[in-house]
Every structure is written in structure tokens, then in C-alpha cells.
Design an enzyme around this catalytic site. Structure first.
Site, PDB file in Angstrom:
ATOM      1  CG  ASP A  10      -2.077   0.945   1.100  1.00 13.42           C
ATOM      2  OD1 ASP A  10      -1.854   2.098   0.671  1.00 13.42           O
ATOM      3  OD2 ASP A  10      -3.208   0.556   1.447  1.00 13.42           O
ATOM      4  CB  ILE A  14      -0.284   2.837   8.900  1.00 11.50           C
ATOM      5  CG1 ILE A  14       0.626   1.632   9.156  1.00 11.50           C
ATOM      6  CG2 ILE A  14      -1.459   2.822   9.889  1.00 11.50           C
ATOM      7  CD1 ILE A  14       1.235   1.610  10.550  1.00 11.50           C
ATOM      8  CG  HIS A  15      -4.523   4.021   4.638  1.00 11.17           C
ATOM      9  ND1 HIS A  15      -5.750   3.495   4.315  1.00 11.17           N
ATOM     10  CD2 HIS A  15      -3.607   3.296   3.959  1.00 11.17           C
ATOM     11  CE1 HIS A  15      -5.583   2.503   3.459  1.00 11.17           C
ATOM     12  NE2 HIS A  15      -4.298   2.358   3.225  1.00 11.17           N
ATOM     13  N   GLY A  16      -6.542   4.489   7.502  1.00  9.09           N
ATOM     14  CA  GLY A  16      -7.735   3.904   8.114  1.00  9.09           C
ATOM     15  C   GLY A  16      -8.008   2.462   7.734  1.00  9.09           C
ATOM     16  N   GLY A  19      -5.027   0.452   9.375  1.00 11.91           N
ATOM     17  CA  GLY A  19      -4.928   0.549  10.830  1.00 11.91           C
ATOM     18  C   GLY A  19      -6.141   0.072  11.589  1.00 11.91           C
TER      19      GLY A  19
END
Length: 157
Positions: A10, A14-16, A19
Site C-alpha cells: 500500500d 498505514i491509514h484507516g 490501521g
């Protein structure tokens, strides 16, 4: 053997979706980001930590450090490994990290890349890395979120 539940490519790391959504789906308690740039950038690390629930650990390692220490992971560490590029994943596998499956979630379009799925664009270097990973026995799937049907990336190589 480290408990690597899934490895995801990705660009955003880390993103919504990573995470929260993927962590909950996998039952992971640790996110390991393997990326040379982010391993040295505390500001990016702090920003990414903001979207991860406090009960989930995060670690930010270079590719080489990940290769060197992932085998020392404790049995109770349920690892979600996140990389930015297929080349990073290939370096991990060639370095001896035992990856069985790679989820391709988001690879941004840029000049020289061809869009092959709604969130995945590839250039020749990406395709070559995926071909090598496939030859090394790594299962490859395109899937943004857990409830989406996986798509085989091999048909685009």
C-alpha cells in the site's frame, strides 16, 4: 517462524483501511512497516500511529532490519506486515522472510504506469517484481478491503 498473518502493499502504508479495517479482520496485534524512508522519518511514523488503535503495536523498520529481526518475533505477536512497493516485498522474500501471501491494496498511478485495477497501477519494474514473487511461491491478490472479492494480479503481468 514469525506469525505473519498477511503482507500488504500500500503506497500509503498505514491509514484507516490498514490501521482499523484490516487489523480487525486479521486479528493482528502488531503492524510492522518495512520501508527504508519511513524507518528514518519520525513525523510520518507519528502521523500513521494516530490512526492505529492504542492496543495495536507499530514498528517501523528498514527492509534490511526487517530481514534481520523478524525471525525473533515472539509467538504472541500476530503481525500485519505493510510495504510500499512490490520491490520491497521481493527484497524481504529474497532475504529469507517467509511470506506466503501478499495483498496488493493500493499502488498509485503515476507517469509510466498502467492502471490494471481501480487502485492498482503497474510499471514494468512492478510487473517483474510480481513475476519473481510468484516464481518464489508467493500468492498474490488484489483486494482493497477484506470483504471485497480478491482478484488475481497474474492476469495483468
Amino acid at each position: 517462524m514469525p506469525n505473519i498473518l498477511l503482507t500488504r502493499i500500500d503506497n500509503r502504508l498505514i491509514h484507516g483501511q490498514v490501521g482499523v479495517t484490516w487489523v480487525n479482520h486479521l486479528g493482528a496485534n502488531l503492524i510492522v512497516v518495512a520501508n527504508d524512508e519511513v524507518a528514518e522519518d519520525e513525523v510520518q511514523q507519528d502521523l500513521m500511529d494516530m490512526v492505529v488503535p492504542e492496543v495495536i503495536g507499530t514498528r517501523y523498520f528498514t527492509i534490511q532490519r526487517t530481514v534481520d529481526i523478524i525471525s525473533n518475533a515472539a509467538e504472541d505477536q500476530l503481525i500485519f506486515l505493510v510495504c510500499r512497493t512490490p520491490q520491497d516485498v521481493l527484497r524481504l522474500v529474497e532475504g529469507g522472510v517467509p511470506l506466503k501471501k501478499v495483498n496488493i491494496g493500493n499502488m498509485h498511478f503515476s507517469e509510466g504506469k498502467q492502471q490494471v485495477a481501480s487502485t492498482v497501477s503497474l510499471d514494468e519494474s512492478d510487473k517483474e517484481a510480481f513475476r519473481k514473487l510468484h516464481k518464489l511461491g508467493v500468492e498474490l491478490e488484489i483486494r482493497r478491503v477484506p470483504d471485497e472479492k480478491p482478484e488475481d494480479i497474474l492476469k495483468f503481468l
